[in-house]
Design a protein around this motif. Structure first.
Motif, PDB file in Angstrom:
ATOM      1  N   ALA A 236      13.078  -2.565  -6.954  1.00 54.71           N
ATOM      2  CA  ALA A 236      12.451  -2.159  -5.522  1.00 54.71           C
ATOM      3  C   ALA A 236      11.517  -3.481  -5.275  1.00 54.71           C
ATOM      4  CB  ALA A 236      11.752  -0.897  -5.934  1.00 54.71           C
ATOM      5  N   THR A 237      10.906  -3.196  -3.998  1.00 57.07           N
ATOM      6  CA  THR A 237       9.985  -3.747  -3.764  1.00 57.07           C
ATOM      7  C   THR A 237       8.622  -4.305  -4.713  1.00 57.07           C
ATOM      8  OG1 THR A 237      10.366  -3.747  -1.376  1.00 57.07           O
ATOM      9  CG2 THR A 237       8.321  -4.677  -1.808  1.00 57.07           C
ATOM     10  N   VAL A 238       8.085  -3.169  -5.168  1.00 54.55           N
ATOM     11  CA  VAL A 238       6.962  -3.212  -6.202  1.00 54.55           C
ATOM     12  C   VAL A 238       7.461  -3.711  -7.260  1.00 54.55           C
ATOM     13  CG1 VAL A 238       7.577  -0.618  -6.974  1.00 54.55           C
ATOM     14  CG2 VAL A 238       5.038  -1.700  -7.089  1.00 54.55           C
ATOM     15  N   GLY A 239       8.820  -3.723  -8.010  1.00 56.93           N
ATOM     16  CA  GLY A 239       9.223  -4.396  -8.969  1.00 56.93           C
ATOM     17  C   GLY A 239       9.086  -5.849  -8.765  1.00 56.93           C
ATOM     18  N   SER A 240       9.631  -6.162  -7.458  1.00 54.20           N
ATOM     19  CA  SER A 240       9.968  -7.689  -7.347  1.00 54.20           C
ATOM     20  C   SER A 240       8.639  -8.442  -7.388  1.00 54.20           C
ATOM     21  CB  SER A 240      10.429  -7.787  -5.986  1.00 54.20           C
ATOM     22  OG  SER A 240      11.731  -7.157  -5.922  1.00 54.20           O
ATOM     23  N   LEU A 241       7.476  -7.822  -6.610  1.00 57.89           N
ATOM     24  CA  LEU A 241       6.151  -8.251  -6.731  1.00 57.89           C
ATOM     25  C   LEU A 241       5.430  -8.342  -7.843  1.00 57.89           C
ATOM     26  CD1 LEU A 241       4.912  -6.270  -3.547  1.00 57.89           C
ATOM     27  CD2 LEU A 241       5.397  -8.715  -3.646  1.00 57.89           C
ATOM     28  N   ALA A 242       5.708  -7.217  -8.745  1.00 51.70           N
ATOM     29  CA  ALA A 242       5.202  -7.011 -10.149  1.00 51.70           C
ATOM     30  C   ALA A 242       5.906  -8.526 -11.052  1.00 51.70           C
ATOM     31  CB  ALA A 242       5.666  -5.833 -10.953  1.00 51.70           C
ATOM     32  N   GLY A 243       7.071  -8.597 -10.931  1.00 53.55           N
ATOM     33  CA  GLY A 243       7.373  -9.828 -11.338  1.00 53.55           C
ATOM     34  C   GLY A 243       7.251 -11.017 -10.831  1.00 53.55           C
ATOM     35  N   LEU A 244       6.100 -11.083  -9.887  1.00 57.68           N
ATOM     36  CA  LEU A 244       5.767 -12.660  -9.317  1.00 57.68           C
ATOM     37  C   LEU A 244       6.866 -13.041  -8.316  1.00 57.68           C
ATOM     38  CD1 LEU A 244       3.701 -14.029 -12.110  1.00 57.68           C
ATOM     39  CD2 LEU A 244       2.974 -12.566 -10.474  1.00 57.68           C
ATOM     40  N   GLY A 245       7.594 -12.131  -7.685  1.00 60.12           N
ATOM     41  CA  GLY A 245       8.542 -12.609  -6.949  1.00 60.12           C
ATOM     42  C   GLY A 245       8.632 -11.648  -5.491  1.00 60.12           C
ATOM     43  N   PRO A 307       0.343  -5.550  -1.324  1.00 60.81           N
ATOM     44  CA  PRO A 307       1.722  -6.113  -0.750  1.00 60.81           C
ATOM     45  C   PRO A 307       2.831  -5.067  -0.915  1.00 60.81           C
ATOM     46  CG  PRO A 307       0.728  -7.714  -2.039  1.00 60.81           C
ATOM     47  CD  PRO A 307      -0.119  -6.377  -2.463  1.00 60.81           C
ATOM     48  N   ALA A 308       2.890  -4.185  -1.840  1.00 59.26           N
ATOM     49  CA  ALA A 308       4.124  -3.148  -1.935  1.00 59.26           C
ATOM     50  C   ALA A 308       3.863  -2.298  -0.839  1.00 59.26           C
ATOM     51  CB  ALA A 308       4.292  -2.713  -3.268  1.00 59.26           C
ATOM     52  N   LEU A 309       2.477  -1.804  -0.744  1.00 60.13           N
ATOM     53  CA  LEU A 309       2.147  -0.507   0.249  1.00 60.13           C
ATOM     54  C   LEU A 309       2.259  -1.116   1.630  1.00 60.13           C
ATOM     55  CD1 LEU A 309      -0.929   0.940  -1.321  1.00 60.13           C
ATOM     56  CD2 LEU A 309       1.135   1.860  -1.431  1.00 60.13           C
ATOM     57  N   THR A 310       2.013  -2.368   1.863  1.00 59.84           N
ATOM     58  CA  THR A 310       2.082  -2.873   3.283  1.00 59.84           C
ATOM     59  C   THR A 310       3.503  -3.131   3.900  1.00 59.84           C
ATOM     60  OG1 THR A 310       2.010  -5.198   2.477  1.00 59.84           O
ATOM     61  CG2 THR A 310      -0.114  -3.809   3.272  1.00 59.84           C
ATOM     62  N   ALA A 311       4.573  -3.097   2.857  1.00 62.56           N
ATOM     63  CA  ALA A 311       5.997  -3.149   2.955  1.00 62.56           C
ATOM     64  C   ALA A 311       6.512  -1.750   3.207  1.00 62.56           C
ATOM     65  CB  ALA A 311       6.756  -3.841   1.934  1.00 62.56           C
ATOM     66  N   THR A 312       5.795  -0.830   3.158  1.00 63.00           N
ATOM     67  CA  THR A 312       6.333   0.732   3.542  1.00 63.00           C
ATOM     68  C   THR A 312       6.343   0.827   4.864  1.00 63.00           C
ATOM     69  OG1 THR A 312       4.038   1.586   3.221  1.00 63.00           O
ATOM     70  CG2 THR A 312       5.573   1.532   1.184  1.00 63.00           C
ATOM     71  N   PRO A 313       7.012   1.802   5.623  1.00 61.88           N
ATOM     72  CA  PRO A 313       6.757   2.014   6.978  1.00 61.88           C
ATOM     73  C   PRO A 313       5.577   2.332   7.257  1.00 61.88           C
ATOM     74  CG  PRO A 313       8.513   3.507   6.015  1.00 61.88           C
ATOM     75  CD  PRO A 313       7.989   2.818   4.631  1.00 61.88           C
TER      76      PRO A 313
END
Length: 589
Positions: A236-245, A307-313
């Motif tokens: 998910a988006t949060v997982g990608s960000l947590a992995g620094l991607g 950043p994960a929250l800002t990618a939600t609707p």
């Protein structure tokens, strides 16, 4: 062996940047280096578009008459990657008293990760100076809390922090990254001084923004969705960000991040971080260092979640409102940039994980720890230190093997190219007044010598006059409009085959046609037929517009130049301070 972390960081940097060691220039997506650039109004941030590349462009324009501009960019990029890795080692040594093996793991995590890979492939080489400054900024801000009462010592610590913020401030986003770390680590008592330093080291783009009036113009809200963080395969988006991607551009990622390997790499990275987090947040008898570690861990969590929250609707709706209603908020559109703030906290956890699982008493309390040479607490004197080399080797493998295609210039995509001699010939022919319009329309090019990826047009940095650019960015299936209203008017006029006198009234004295790249030409042949041909090669053609009416110089140009000079002085103040301190110590002997 204190040199080993620096040498190891150097090795990792060489493994990544090796293709750039050959002669040539970096030209990949947003990265544009040229043999020479010029101190135009655009380079100072006084063009029609927002000053997103200051003081970077001014620095290159100032130094490139003496040192080849392509070499300067390579040196800065090389130094940034090296400093990021070595800074991580210094940070974990100061905050954790981490042994050598743990320092090497921290260095690996900070240098060899998806954030570095994706930002390199996007061409954000100057942003990495801000990334590299984060561990050094945290250390400098901590010293403000732990320094003695000597006046010179206090001045030295403040000057070092100023230098860190200035180095990070090569781009506006870098200034925000380092400023955030400095404010949080230094604490409320020192926040007024830190805020002043942030303002002074950010003066080039702050003054340019105010002088040009761009701040009053809202950003295109379409950019919020276009630049939102993106979910990678099996994450998910949060997982990608947590992995620094999670960068917004799916084309600017290594191949390994487009496969299920991305999920495996993220799981392994987070496992390493999780193993060390308890030790990082535990109190160790030094309240300042304990507080700094906890602040960096909290910042790492926020750097992923926000950043994960800002990618939600709901987050996208809020960000669209923000960039329209708040001047300058367009700087925050690419929220994945701010994942950089997780790197120092992740480095601390990775280093702490190397200390093993011993060191806890039967009651579950942390054993009394021995003091390291820096005054920071080390791990327990028994068990963990013995196991740290083996764990370090394991963790280094876990961090690097899933991302092997970061090596050798991200699998050869990051490389040095050569420009045709015609660019130099054209630059020498431009000797009259007026700005430069460029065809084909748009800001991105695909030259035969630049590879398959689109690249920013090098003309604004290659030519000695201001080059009009619309700032429009094609992203996915939409175009994010820029602030260049006059540039858009000129481009439309050319594509419609408009009369030359209208170009002259708009301050356009030259038209450059780049023949070796696809792009819209419209009915521009009708306009070009009425201009004076100046020079033509196989790749480029230059035309002069008659009776041009040059636009007046910006009213506050000297003030903006002064802000850039002030920034440059702040870069060298730490060196001067340390040199003065060394002279004082020698005199006392």
């Amino acid at each position: 062996m204190s040199w080993l972390p620096a040498g190891y960081s150097l090795l990792l940097t060489l493994l990544i940047t090796a293709p750039l060691l050959r002669p040539g220039y970096l030209l990949l997506r947003d990265a544009v280096s040229t043999p020479r650039s010029y101190p135009t109004d655009t380079a100072l941030g006084l063009g029609d578009a927002a000053p997103r590349a200051v003081p970077q462009d001014w620095l290159l324009a100032t130094l490139s008459p003496v040192i080849d501009g392509g070499l300067i960019v390579k040196i800065i990029l090389f130094a940034a990657l090296w400093a990021a890795g070595y800074g991580a080692a210094v940070l974990v040594r100061e905050l954790l008293g981490a042994p050598l093996a743990a320092q090497l793991v921290a260095t690996t995590l900070v240098v060899w990760n998806p954030y570095i890979a994706e930002r390199l492939l996007q061409g954000h080489w100057s942003l990495l100076t801000g990334y590299a400054a984060l561990p050094w900024t945290a250390s400098a801000a901590l010293r403000l809390r732990t320094a003695g009462h000597s006046g010179f010592e206090r001045f030295r610590n403040w000057s070092v922090l100023a230098g860190c913020l200035a180095a990070a401030g090569l781009t506006p986003t870098g200034a925000l990254l380092a400023g955030t770390v400095a404010l949080l680590v230094a604490g409320p008592r020192r926040s007024p001084g830190v805020l002043v330093l942030m303002a002074v080291t950010s003066a080039p783009w702050l003054v340019a923004t105010a002088a040009s009036g761009v701040a009053a113009e809202p950003s295109d809200p379409a950019g919020v969705t276009a630049f939102a963080a993106r979910a990678e395969p099996w994450l998910a988006t949060v997982g990608s960000l947590a992995g620094l991607g999670g960068i917004w551009n799916a084309e600017a990622v290594p191949v390994s991040r487009t496969t299920p390997i991305a999920a495996l790499a993220t799981i392994l990275l987070l496992a390493v971080v999780a193993l060390g987090i308890r030790r990082v947040v535990a109190a160790d008898g030094d309240p300042d260092r304990t507080r700094a570690r906890r602040v960096l861990i909290a910042l790492a969590g926020a750097a992923v979640l926000v950043p994960a929250l800002t990618a939600t609707p709901a987050g996208l709706t809020f960000m669209e409102w923000l960039v329209v209603e708040v001047p300058g908020a367009g700087l925050l559109r690419d929220t994945q940039k701010f994942v950089a703030l997780a790197a120092p906290g992740y480095a601390l956890c990775a280093a702490a994980a190397c200390l093993g699982f011993a060191g806890r008493s039967r009651e579950g309390e942390v054993r009394e720890e021995s003091a390291g040479p820096t005054g920071a607490r080390t791990g327990p004197a028994d068990g963990p230190a013995r196991w740290s080399p083996a764990l370090a080797a394991l963790f280094i493998g876990v961090l690097t093997l899933p991302l092997l295609d970061l090596g050798w210039g991200a699998d050869g995509q990051l490389r040095a190219i050569g420009y045709p001699d015609s660019w130099h010939e054209i630059a020498e022919r431009i000797d009259g007044p007026g700005d430069i319009a460029v065809l084909p329309g748009g800001m991105f090019r695909r030259f035969p010598y630049s590879g398959s990826a689109p690249v920013l047009d090098p003309a604004p940095r290659m030519l000695p006059r201001d080059v009009l650019q619309t700032g429009a960015l094609p992203v996915h299936d939409l175009t994010v409009t820029g602030e260049g209203a006059r540039a858009q008017t000129v481009e439309n006029l050319l594509l419609d085959g408009g009369p030359p006198d209208q170009l002259a009234q708009l301050g356009v004295g030259w038209v450059l046609v780049e023949r070796d790249t696809p792009g819209p030409l419209g009915n521009s042949a009708a306009t070009l037929a009425r201009l004076r041909p100046v020079h033509s090669t196989g790749e480029l053609a230059l035309y002069q517009v008659p009776d041009v009416r040059p636009r007046p110089a910006p009213a506050h140009r000297s003030l903006v130049v002064a802000a850039h000079i002030l920034w440059a002085l702040l870069l060298v103040i730490p060196l001067a301070t340390y040199a003065y301190g060394a002279l004082i110590r020698r005199a006392r002997r």
